[in-house]
Design a protein around this motif. Structure first.
Motif, short mmCIF file in Angstrom:
data_model
loop_
_atom_site.label_atom_id
_atom_site.label_comp_id
_atom_site.label_asym_id
_atom_site.label_seq_id
_atom_site.Cartn_x
_atom_site.Cartn_y
_atom_site.Cartn_z
N ARG A 332 1.00 -1.22 0.09
CA ARG A 332 -0.42 -0.09 0.08
C ARG A 332 0.46 1.52 0.00
O ARG A 332 -0.07 2.71 -0.45
N GLU A 429 -1.11 4.45 4.83
CA GLU A 429 -1.71 6.01 3.65
C GLU A 429 -1.31 7.67 4.34
O GLU A 429 -1.18 7.90 3.52
N ARG A 432 2.29 7.51 3.68
CA ARG A 432 2.26 7.30 2.10
C ARG A 432 2.56 8.78 1.15
O ARG A 432 3.33 9.35 0.64
#
Length: 457
Positions: A332, A429, A432
């Motif tokens: 991810r 997330e 990221r």
């Protein structure tokens, strides 16, 4: 789905993305050719791009590339043969291509440090070109070292991936693409994270072989710690950094009955530093999940699941749980310092170790995921700014601090029921997005942070 054993690779220091990856790329470039095609090659030219060029000399990228062209593989690297081959380049200007025939090779002629080229697909770019005797192109290719020793060709990265996840080549019984899916599967099937991940490993090999490989990984980690605790001297590279783990180890051993709480910090510190000092010296380490963060998981594993304190089953549970969490980061986001900064290396390793320890301490899947979330949440924004392009300052101490953070994260998680305001998926997330927003100066280029504010002596 990848295998967890893809995350835990045996390789050499100092960097998984800058040493292990380029060695694998160079070898793969030649291995995919036929023997007849390789015999036609008269010379090979390599262009190191982006971060591979900017920190290539300090990270050993040039020598790793040459070793790969000789046919050496990180997991089976023969130091004696490798050093002899590198010496021959220096003295004779020749390289034994794939161990088959000689080609001329001069460092500055055959390897171009193209730091000004930042590929759009990944900052760790590597272009190879093999020419025949008449100057004709025998083969050429663009590759990328994507972190943790993983590599990919340009074609692989440009192929559209369904739902932003690279499609699996293996059919596993319990595929998961998020922390939420992982926890739902554990609840539905009545499995721990380690049990579920182990079931998925059956798609790659039988359980006996998996157990043997997990045990071998743990042993390499422990052997690395032992070497680091017993090897003194100054690390290579010119910074004059002295190995500190042996001295700290002697101090701890000289006070065996000491019971101050801070002693725990000392033990975790010396284990983590021992591994990363070995890594900085180009020694044999396990990417966990990268070389730059190779000390955190072994340190926590050795302290709480060492040979004298735990069973093989406990060590496997730790590694499988940590690996399951690591797969989420690989799927991810990224575990590449050149993409994410050090949060993608030390942060991910801390998160993985926290989950593994929580599992060993009897935590539920939800508590393990909570431990992983805490481990990353407090590493968000961590930059990658190696002084002198070497994996020494601040990398070695960062692993020591990361190991302590991992234990604290596991402790905090086990005080609750596994629920929290921030989920593991949300923190991944966030990592990221933070990595994408971070200035390239702070992502393994040695162009910002400590790398430019510390005067080299």
């Amino acid at each position: 789905m990848l295998s967890v054993l893809d995350l835990f690779r045996v390789g050499i220091g100092p960097s998984s993305s800058h040493t292990v990856g380029p060695m694998r790329i160079a070898r793969r470039f030649l291995a995919q050719l036929s023997r007849e095609e390789r015999e036609r090659i008269a010379e090979v030219f390599v262009e190191l791009q982006g971060s591979l060029a900017l920190t290539g000399e300090g990270h050993g990228t040039l020598t790793a590339t040459a070793l790969g062209l000789m046919g050496q593989d990180p997991e089976t690297y023969n130091p004696e043969a490798g050093e002899a081959g590198l010496k021959r380049i220096d003295e004779e200007g020749k390289l034994r291509l794939f161990g088959e025939h000689d080609v001329p090779f001069v460092w500055k002629r055959n390897i171009d440090l193209a730091g000004h080229i930042i590929p759009d697909l990944h900052p760790n770019g590597m272009k190879l070109r093999a020419l025949g005797r008449d100057g004709d192109v025998v083969a050429e290719g663009q590759f990328f070292s994507t972190g943790g020793g993983f590599i990919a060709s340009e074609t692989q990265l440009r192929t559209p991936a369904k739902d932003d996840i690279i499609p699996t080549r293996k059919e596993v019984p319990y595929p998961f693409a998020s922390g939420k899916e992982l926890l739902e599967l554990c609840k539905r099937e009545g499995l721990t994270i380690a049990e579920l991940v182990l079931a998925n490993e059956d798609a790659y090999r039988d359980q006996q072989e998996t157990a043997q490989k997990l045990d071998a990984i743990a042993q390499v980690m422990f052997d690395c710690i032992n070497r680091g605790l017993n090897t003194t001297g100054v690390l290579p590279g010119g910074l004059g950094v002295k190995r500190r783990a042996p001295g700290l180890y002697r101090k701890v051993m000289d006070t065996p009955l000491a019971n101050e709480p801070e002693r725990l910090f000392d033990i975790l510190n010396l284990y983590a530093m021992a591994v990363n000092e070995e890594n900085a010296a180009g020694g044999k380490v396990v990417t966990a999940p990268t070389n730059g963060a190779a000390g955190i998981i072994p340190a926590v594993l050795r302290k709480y699941c060492g040979p004298e304190d735990a069973t093989d089953e406990m060590r496997r549970r730790f590694i499988l749980t940590a690996g399951g969490i690591g797969l989420l980061y690989k799927q991810r986001a990224s575990i590449s310092g050149a993409e994410m900064g050090c949060q993608g290396e030390v942060g991910v390793a801390c998160s993985m170790a926290a989950a593994g320890l929580a599992a060993v301490w009897g935590g539920t899947p939800e508590q393990c995921a909570c431990a992983a979330e805490i481990g990353m949440e407090h590493n968000l924004g961590l930059t990658c700014d190696p002084v002198g392009g070497l994996v020494q300052i601040p990398c070695i101490e960062r692993n020591a601090i990361g190991a302590v953070k991992a234990v604290n994260a596991a402790r905090l998680a086990l005080q609750g029921d596994g629920t929290g305001k921030v989920s593991l998926d949300q923190v991944i997330e966030t990592m990221r997005q933070t990595g994408l927003d971070m200035s390239n100066k702070y992502k393994e280029t040695s162009q910002g942070g400590l790398a430019v504010n510390v005067i080299e002596c």
